[in-house]
Design a protein around this motif. Structure first.
Motif, PDB file in Angstrom:
ATOM      1  N   ILE A 180      11.688  10.952  -8.827  1.00  0.00           N
ATOM      2  CA  ILE A 180      10.309  11.424  -8.850  1.00  0.00           C
ATOM      3  C   ILE A 180       9.759  11.375 -10.268  1.00  0.00           C
ATOM      4  CG2 ILE A 180       8.836  13.434  -8.469  1.00  0.00           C
ATOM      5  CD1 ILE A 180      10.787  14.203  -6.220  1.00  0.00           C
ATOM      6  N   GLY A 181       8.555  10.874 -10.392  1.00  0.00           N
ATOM      7  CA  GLY A 181       7.921  10.787 -11.700  1.00  0.00           C
ATOM      8  C   GLY A 181       8.318   9.502 -12.419  1.00  0.00           C
TER       9      GLY A 181
ATOM     10  N   ALA B 122      10.710  10.423  -2.444  1.00  0.00           N
ATOM     11  CA  ALA B 122      11.598   9.608  -3.264  1.00  0.00           C
ATOM     12  C   ALA B 122      11.412   8.108  -2.985  1.00  0.00           C
ATOM     13  CB  ALA B 122      13.046  10.018  -3.012  1.00  0.00           C
ATOM     14  N   ARG B 123      11.191   7.760  -1.714  1.00  0.00           N
ATOM     15  CA  ARG B 123      11.111   6.343  -1.356  1.00  0.00           C
ATOM     16  C   ARG B 123       9.856   5.709  -1.950  1.00  0.00           C
ATOM     17  NH1 ARG B 123      12.848   8.558   2.974  1.00  0.00           N
ATOM     18  NH2 ARG B 123      10.827   8.667   3.971  1.00  0.00           N
ATOM     19  N   THR B 124      10.059   4.803  -2.872  1.00  0.00           N
ATOM     20  CA  THR B 124       8.917   4.145  -3.500  1.00  0.00           C
ATOM     21  C   THR B 124       8.178   3.308  -2.473  1.00  0.00           C
ATOM     22  OG1 THR B 124      10.434   2.384  -4.151  1.00  0.00           O
ATOM     23  CG2 THR B 124       9.923   4.062  -5.787  1.00  0.00           C
ATOM     24  N   GLY B 125       6.876   3.355  -2.559  1.00  0.00           N
ATOM     25  CA  GLY B 125       6.055   2.595  -1.630  1.00  0.00           C
ATOM     26  C   GLY B 125       5.535   3.435  -0.481  1.00  0.00           C
ATOM     27  N   SER B 126       6.181   4.546  -0.197  1.00  0.00           N
ATOM     28  CA  SER B 126       5.716   5.399   0.884  1.00  0.00           C
ATOM     29  C   SER B 126       4.413   6.083   0.475  1.00  0.00           C
ATOM     30  CB  SER B 126       6.768   6.447   1.226  1.00  0.00           C
ATOM     31  OG  SER B 126       6.909   7.358   0.159  1.00  0.00           O
ATOM     32  N   LYS B 127       3.652   6.498   1.496  1.00  0.00           N
ATOM     33  CA  LYS B 127       2.419   7.209   1.209  1.00  0.00           C
ATOM     34  C   LYS B 127       2.684   8.458   0.375  1.00  0.00           C
ATOM     35  CE  LYS B 127      -0.762   6.138   5.015  1.00  0.00           C
ATOM     36  NZ  LYS B 127      -1.465   6.735   6.180  1.00  0.00           N
ATOM     37  N   SER B 129       4.949   8.955  -1.829  1.00  0.00           N
ATOM     38  CA  SER B 129       5.199   8.672  -3.239  1.00  0.00           C
ATOM     39  C   SER B 129       3.890   8.385  -3.956  1.00  0.00           C
ATOM     40  CB  SER B 129       6.173   7.509  -3.369  1.00  0.00           C
ATOM     41  OG  SER B 129       5.500   6.290  -3.528  1.00  0.00           O
ATOM     42  N   VAL B 130       2.927   7.810  -3.243  1.00  0.00           N
ATOM     43  CA  VAL B 130       1.614   7.568  -3.841  1.00  0.00           C
ATOM     44  C   VAL B 130       0.945   8.891  -4.191  1.00  0.00           C
ATOM     45  CG1 VAL B 130      -0.691   6.655  -3.425  1.00  0.00           C
ATOM     46  CG2 VAL B 130       1.300   5.352  -2.679  1.00  0.00           C
TER      47      VAL B 130
END
Lengths: 202, 202
Positions: A180-181, B122-127, B129-130
């Motif tokens: 995160i971050g 944590a999952r990059t690309g998920s809403k 994470s945005v």
DNA sequence: GCACGCTGTATAACATCGTTCTACAGCGTG
DNA sequence: CACGCTGTAGAACGATGTTATACAGCGTGC
């Protein structure tokens, strides 16, 4: 294990005294390999070559098993921050902080088990919470020595300052483990966080 | 999925249009009332007066539902730190920090969902994470204004300083929610943590 | 030496979970 | 009005935590 296809199932009595540690070893292996979701009673029993009931005989239920596992993990964390006292205060403080992060990155699942939602450490009176307090006392001693035996300026007492230190270390590694971050350059960011602590606590 | 392929929007059933939000409301209610463990597909469907299949039709699976719930929670967290820009930098920074803690204490289960183990953020690309990044950007702006537009001394860039701030806030509320360390006087300890940040970032 | 009871084990069963399958109802379209 | 598509409901499947039942090993009394 029974195993034998033919013949009567060999219900051999496993060494009871070792069963406790055998199950705990198995649970830790499964945790490290497949994550907390993979730690099922059946999977642990399979890994330990034992029937699922063994978990309930030794630990009461799954929660008891995870609690014992958390105690083990906390012992590892304690060991990671318990730096040789012959080192000078500031480098010792920094070494302990580095050890904290190193443990979390080396055993992310174990660290998450300790501080995960509703984990066993939270419940006051549990063995895990006692070991958690041991870690806290190490931090207190580190902060006290860093501040030259006095309460760091701006804090009510050493415990409060140690709590702030734990806050910082935990926040850093927990966000890093969660991705995160800012994920890049975490090593440097961590270093600067420690710098900020050292400046503020001396 | 049909939705808006081309031509006039095919009118769906009224119940369907609301089902998405109805399920999300139900899931949030169950989460707040019974904790993450209580959020089962069946329980949410029951709360929403719908068959369990509704969850799979709208969110794919339980993970999708929790992801959407995390997005909602993150929106709340973002709202909690997004203080009116007419306030001066330092009080604005402090208000945002207080808002962060207030949100976590007011909605502990939602906060734990956001940062819980292997969560959707944590999952990059998920809403999720945005939306997580949106919170991060608010922190960046806060730190930048606090430091008078320059990079705070001792940091590589503003992002790194903002990461340290997030680290501190998250560590504090996460330990407090878990009841770890010194539980008494958390309000004062938090205040002193913020003091330390303000001193180190200006 | 041997039957007995206690402790703890293995197997099977139960309720619940996430998920999928199958059949059907509602609504727009020819 | 009949048809087809979409989304719904209910049952069903595998897996999970836990509990109930039956039984094997080992110490203990004679």
């Amino acid at each position: 294990m029974s195993a034998g296809a033919a013949g009567p199932p060999s219900r051999r009595r496993t060494a009871s005294e070792r069963l406790h540690d055998v199950l705990l070893d198995a649970a830790q292996d499964v945790l490290d390999r497949e994550g907390l979701a993979g730690v099922t009673v059946r999977a642990v029993a399979r890994e330990a070559q034992v029937a699922p009931m063994g978990v309930y005989n030794r630990f009461g239920n799954k929660e008891g098993l995870l609690g014992a596992l958390a105690v083990r993990a906390l012992h590892g964390l304690w060991h990671a921050v318990d730096v040789d006292r012959s080192v000078d205060p500031e480098p010792r403080f920094r070494q302990a902080c580095d050890g904290y992060r190193h443990f979390a990155l080396a055993h992310p699942r174990r660290y998450a088990l300790i501080f995960g939602g509703g984990g066993p450490v939270a419940r006051t009176g549990s063995k895990a919470s006692v070991y958690g307090h041991a870690v806290f006392e190490v931090l207190i001693e580190l902060v006290q020595d860093l501040a030259g035996g006095r309460t760091p300026q701006g804090f009510a007492d050493v415990g409060e300052a140690a709590q702030v230190v734990w806050t910082a270390l935990h926040g850093a590694v927990h966000l890093e483990l969660g991705g995160i971050g800012q994920v890049s350059g975490s090593q440097d960011t961590y270093r600067r966080l420690i710098d900020l602590l050292v400046r503020g606590l001396r």
